[in-house]
Design a protein around this motif. Structure first.
Motif, PDB file in Angstrom:
ATOM      1  N   ILE A  36     -30.407 -22.654  25.233  1.00  0.00           N
ATOM      2  CA  ILE A  36     -31.595 -22.324  26.020  1.00  0.00           C
ATOM      3  C   ILE A  36     -31.866 -23.421  27.043  1.00  0.00           C
ATOM      4  O   ILE A  36     -32.118 -23.147  28.213  1.00  0.00           O
ATOM      5  CB  ILE A  36     -32.810 -22.082  25.094  1.00  0.00           C
ATOM      6  CG1 ILE A  36     -32.585 -20.813  24.267  1.00  0.00           C
ATOM      7  CG2 ILE A  36     -34.105 -22.003  25.898  1.00  0.00           C
ATOM      8  CD1 ILE A  36     -33.538 -20.643  23.102  1.00  0.00           C
ATOM      9  N   ARG A  37     -31.782 -24.662  26.608  1.00  0.00           N
ATOM     10  CA  ARG A  37     -31.999 -25.795  27.514  1.00  0.00           C
ATOM     11  C   ARG A  37     -30.954 -25.787  28.637  1.00  0.00           C
ATOM     12  O   ARG A  37     -31.275 -25.972  29.803  1.00  0.00           O
ATOM     13  CB  ARG A  37     -31.949 -27.110  26.738  1.00  0.00           C
ATOM     14  CG  ARG A  37     -32.278 -28.330  27.567  1.00  0.00           C
ATOM     15  CD  ARG A  37     -32.371 -29.646  26.774  1.00  0.00           C
ATOM     16  NE  ARG A  37     -31.592 -29.727  25.548  1.00  0.00           N
ATOM     17  CZ  ARG A  37     -32.047 -29.464  24.311  1.00  0.00           C
ATOM     18  NH1 ARG A  37     -33.293 -29.083  24.137  1.00  0.00           N
ATOM     19  NH2 ARG A  37     -31.258 -29.565  23.264  1.00  0.00           N
ATOM     20  N   GLY A  38     -29.705 -25.531  28.282  1.00  0.00           N
ATOM     21  CA  GLY A  38     -28.642 -25.532  29.288  1.00  0.00           C
ATOM     22  C   GLY A  38     -28.754 -24.384  30.279  1.00  0.00           C
ATOM     23  O   GLY A  38     -28.492 -24.558  31.464  1.00  0.00           O
ATOM     24  N   ARG A  39     -29.149 -23.210  29.813  1.00  0.00           N
ATOM     25  CA  ARG A  39     -29.208 -22.039  30.691  1.00  0.00           C
ATOM     26  C   ARG A  39     -30.484 -21.974  31.512  1.00  0.00           C
ATOM     27  O   ARG A  39     -30.460 -21.612  32.686  1.00  0.00           O
ATOM     28  CB  ARG A  39     -29.083 -20.760  29.863  1.00  0.00           C
ATOM     29  CG  ARG A  39     -28.918 -19.522  30.716  1.00  0.00           C
ATOM     30  CD  ARG A  39     -28.785 -18.246  29.923  1.00  0.00           C
ATOM     31  NE  ARG A  39     -27.617 -18.255  29.057  1.00  0.00           N
ATOM     32  CZ  ARG A  39     -27.321 -17.289  28.203  1.00  0.00           C
ATOM     33  NH1 ARG A  39     -28.114 -16.246  28.086  1.00  0.00           N
ATOM     34  NH2 ARG A  39     -26.240 -17.368  27.449  1.00  0.00           N
ATOM     35  N   LEU A  44     -37.016 -25.442  23.764  1.00  0.00           N
ATOM     36  CA  LEU A  44     -37.561 -24.816  22.569  1.00  0.00           C
ATOM     37  C   LEU A  44     -36.904 -25.519  21.392  1.00  0.00           C
ATOM     38  O   LEU A  44     -35.679 -25.592  21.315  1.00  0.00           O
ATOM     39  CB  LEU A  44     -37.232 -23.322  22.511  1.00  0.00           C
ATOM     40  CG  LEU A  44     -38.044 -22.387  23.403  1.00  0.00           C
ATOM     41  CD1 LEU A  44     -37.632 -20.938  23.169  1.00  0.00           C
ATOM     42  CD2 LEU A  44     -39.529 -22.543  23.143  1.00  0.00           C
ATOM     43  N   SER A  45     -37.715 -26.028  20.497  1.00  0.00           N
ATOM     44  CA  SER A  45     -37.163 -26.775  19.370  1.00  0.00           C
ATOM     45  C   SER A  45     -36.493 -25.845  18.372  1.00  0.00           C
ATOM     46  O   SER A  45     -36.802 -24.648  18.296  1.00  0.00           O
ATOM     47  CB  SER A  45     -38.274 -27.559  18.672  1.00  0.00           C
ATOM     48  OG  SER A  45     -39.145 -26.663  18.005  1.00  0.00           O
ATOM     49  N   ALA A  46     -35.607 -26.420  17.597  1.00  0.00           N
ATOM     50  CA  ALA A  46     -34.950 -25.659  16.535  1.00  0.00           C
ATOM     51  C   ALA A  46     -35.975 -25.164  15.530  1.00  0.00           C
ATOM     52  O   ALA A  46     -35.855 -24.054  15.002  1.00  0.00           O
ATOM     53  CB  ALA A  46     -33.889 -26.523  15.854  1.00  0.00           C
ATOM     54  N   SER A  47     -37.038 -25.936  15.285  1.00  0.00           N
ATOM     55  CA  SER A  47     -38.062 -25.509  14.316  1.00  0.00           C
ATOM     56  C   SER A  47     -38.837 -24.293  14.838  1.00  0.00           C
ATOM     57  O   SER A  47     -39.182 -23.405  14.058  1.00  0.00           O
ATOM     58  CB  SER A  47     -39.010 -26.659  13.974  1.00  0.00           C
ATOM     59  OG  SER A  47     -39.689 -27.108  15.113  1.00  0.00           O
ATOM     60  N   THR A  48     -39.089 -24.221  16.131  1.00  0.00           N
ATOM     61  CA  THR A  48     -39.738 -23.043  16.713  1.00  0.00           C
ATOM     62  C   THR A  48     -38.844 -21.818  16.548  1.00  0.00           C
ATOM     63  O   THR A  48     -39.305 -20.742  16.159  1.00  0.00           O
ATOM     64  CB  THR A  48     -40.043 -23.269  18.210  1.00  0.00           C
ATOM     65  OG1 THR A  48     -40.973 -24.350  18.323  1.00  0.00           O
ATOM     66  CG2 THR A  48     -40.602 -22.026  18.861  1.00  0.00           C
ATOM     67  N   SER A  61     -47.271 -17.061  14.400  1.00  0.00           N
ATOM     68  CA  SER A  61     -47.921 -17.995  15.320  1.00  0.00           C
ATOM     69  C   SER A  61     -47.076 -18.319  16.546  1.00  0.00           C
ATOM     70  O   SER A  61     -47.300 -19.329  17.198  1.00  0.00           O
ATOM     71  CB  SER A  61     -48.281 -19.285  14.573  1.00  0.00           C
ATOM     72  OG  SER A  61     -47.097 -19.938  14.155  1.00  0.00           O
ATOM     73  N   VAL A  62     -46.138 -17.471  16.891  1.00  0.00           N
ATOM     74  CA  VAL A  62     -45.286 -17.727  18.053  1.00  0.00           C
ATOM     75  C   VAL A  62     -46.116 -17.581  19.323  1.00  0.00           C
ATOM     76  O   VAL A  62     -46.842 -16.602  19.507  1.00  0.00           O
ATOM     77  CB  VAL A  62     -44.081 -16.757  18.073  1.00  0.00           C
ATOM     78  CG1 VAL A  62     -43.242 -16.988  19.312  1.00  0.00           C
ATOM     79  CG2 VAL A  62     -43.240 -16.943  16.827  1.00  0.00           C
ATOM     80  N   ARG A  63     -46.008 -18.555  20.206  1.00  0.00           N
ATOM     81  CA  ARG A  63     -46.792 -18.568  21.450  1.00  0.00           C
ATOM     82  C   ARG A  63     -46.204 -17.615  22.487  1.00  0.00           C
ATOM     83  O   ARG A  63     -44.980 -17.431  22.551  1.00  0.00           O
ATOM     84  CB  ARG A  63     -46.796 -19.971  22.029  1.00  0.00           C
ATOM     85  CG  ARG A  63     -47.507 -20.965  21.193  1.00  0.00           C
ATOM     86  CD  ARG A  63     -47.501 -22.313  21.872  1.00  0.00           C
ATOM     87  NE  ARG A  63     -48.200 -23.265  21.039  1.00  0.00           N
ATOM     88  CZ  ARG A  63     -47.884 -24.529  20.958  1.00  0.00           C
ATOM     89  NH1 ARG A  63     -46.883 -25.014  21.658  1.00  0.00           N
ATOM     90  NH2 ARG A  63     -48.571 -25.327  20.181  1.00  0.00           N
ATOM     91  N   PRO A  64     -47.064 -17.063  23.346  1.00  0.00           N
ATOM     92  CA  PRO A  64     -46.573 -16.215  24.444  1.00  0.00           C
ATOM     93  C   PRO A  64     -45.564 -16.942  25.332  1.00  0.00           C
ATOM     94  O   PRO A  64     -44.597 -16.342  25.800  1.00  0.00           O
ATOM     95  CB  PRO A  64     -47.843 -15.849  25.215  1.00  0.00           C
ATOM     96  CG  PRO A  64     -48.946 -15.971  24.211  1.00  0.00           C
ATOM     97  CD  PRO A  64     -48.530 -17.087  23.290  1.00  0.00           C
ATOM     98  N   SER A  65     -45.777 -18.239  25.568  1.00  0.00           N
ATOM     99  CA  SER A  65     -44.846 -18.995  26.418  1.00  0.00           C
ATOM    100  C   SER A  65     -43.448 -19.048  25.779  1.00  0.00           C
ATOM    101  O   SER A  65     -42.441 -18.978  26.488  1.00  0.00           O
ATOM    102  CB  SER A  65     -45.365 -20.405  26.681  1.00  0.00           C
ATOM    103  OG  SER A  65     -45.528 -21.116  25.462  1.00  0.00           O
ATOM    104  N   THR A  66     -43.394 -19.143  24.450  1.00  0.00           N
ATOM    105  CA  THR A  66     -42.108 -19.135  23.746  1.00  0.00           C
ATOM    106  C   THR A  66     -41.421 -17.787  23.923  1.00  0.00           C
ATOM    107  O   THR A  66     -40.223 -17.718  24.209  1.00  0.00           O
ATOM    108  CB  THR A  66     -42.321 -19.429  22.243  1.00  0.00           C
ATOM    109  OG1 THR A  66     -42.878 -20.744  22.116  1.00  0.00           O
ATOM    110  CG2 THR A  66     -41.017 -19.335  21.473  1.00  0.00           C
ATOM    111  N   LEU A  67     -42.184 -16.709  23.770  1.00  0.00           N
ATOM    112  CA  LEU A  67     -41.617 -15.371  23.929  1.00  0.00           C
ATOM    113  C   LEU A  67     -41.127 -15.145  25.359  1.00  0.00           C
ATOM    114  O   LEU A  67     -40.090 -14.505  25.570  1.00  0.00           O
ATOM    115  CB  LEU A  67     -42.645 -14.311  23.525  1.00  0.00           C
ATOM    116  CG  LEU A  67     -43.031 -14.330  22.043  1.00  0.00           C
ATOM    117  CD1 LEU A  67     -44.171 -13.364  21.786  1.00  0.00           C
ATOM    118  CD2 LEU A  67     -41.839 -14.016  21.168  1.00  0.00           C
ATOM    119  N   ASN A  68     -41.851 -15.685  26.335  1.00  0.00           N
ATOM    120  CA  ASN A  68     -41.415 -15.557  27.735  1.00  0.00           C
ATOM    121  C   ASN A  68     -40.080 -16.263  27.962  1.00  0.00           C
ATOM    122  O   ASN A  68     -39.189 -15.732  28.630  1.00  0.00           O
ATOM    123  CB  ASN A  68     -42.472 -16.111  28.692  1.00  0.00           C
ATOM    124  CG  ASN A  68     -43.653 -15.185  28.858  1.00  0.00           C
ATOM    125  OD1 ASN A  68     -43.530 -13.967  28.725  1.00  0.00           O
ATOM    126  ND2 ASN A  68     -44.805 -15.752  29.144  1.00  0.00           N
TER     127      ASN A  68
END
Length: 189
Positions: A36-39, A44-48, A61-68
């Motif tokens: 994800i970081r490379g592309r 996004l952390s591995a724990s997320t 509890s997943v944030r909208p920003s994470t889903l985006n």
């Protein structure tokens, strides 16, 4: 934010397909975080990611920003578009007028190439062989592979693409691309 578990399941499947990597172990989440970081140049952390996969508690509890971010990783512009274009069908229209920019095969010359994209994160380049015939020259995340040949008379933006793929025995199979959301890009190269 209420999250439909079926949408998350579809998202996880597309992420694994896009990364070309099954996510099952702790190291897989570290790998995916790096992809994800490379592309996308997003963190996004591995724990997320573990929470989203249900590997650890905290799924709700997943944030909208994470889903985006995750939707963008699969080729959609955001979570809302992923849900509306890929997960949900608001109703079935039995007929409608087709609108959208169209490239007609009759307007192409032999040797012309088209770049075609559709969700999630699919891309192909097709070389026109004459008449209505094409050859796949490049393929990313698609079932069509380089060297495959097919016939098609038009490519319409925001509409599914129906093609007749030639088998080695000379017969054809009908194949559809962009069944949900249609083609997202049609560009003459």
């Amino acid at each position: 934010m209420s999250i439909n578990p079926q949408h998350i399941t579809l998202l996880r499947q597309l992420i694994e397909e896009s990364a070309d990597h099954r996510v099952e172990t702790s190291n897989d989440f570290i790998f995916l975080s790096g992809e994800i970081r490379g592309r996308l140049n997003e963190n996004l952390s591995a724990s997320t990611l573990k929470r989203l996969w249900g590997y650890v508690d905290g799924y709700a509890s997943v944030r909208p920003s994470t889903l985006n971010i995750l939707a963008r990783f699969t080729g959609f512009p955001d979570w809302e578009t992923f849900v509306s274009d890929y997960c949900e069908v608001d109703g079935v229209q039995s007929s409608h007028r087709v609108t959208g920019e169209t490239v007609y095969t009759a307007d192409l010359r032999e040797g012309d190439c088209l770049e075609v994209e559709w969700n999630p994160n699919r891309r192909c380049i097709f070389r026109h062989l004459g008449n209505c015939d094409f050859e796949v020259t490049e393929s990313r995340n698609a079932k069509l592979k380089a060297g495959m040949k097919f016939s098609c008379d038009r490519f319409t933006l925001h509409q599914p693409l129906f093609i007749h793929v030639y088998n080695p025995n000379g017969e054809t199979d009908l194949f559809v691309m962009g069944n949900k959301g249609g083609l997202t890009k049609v560009t003459k190269l």
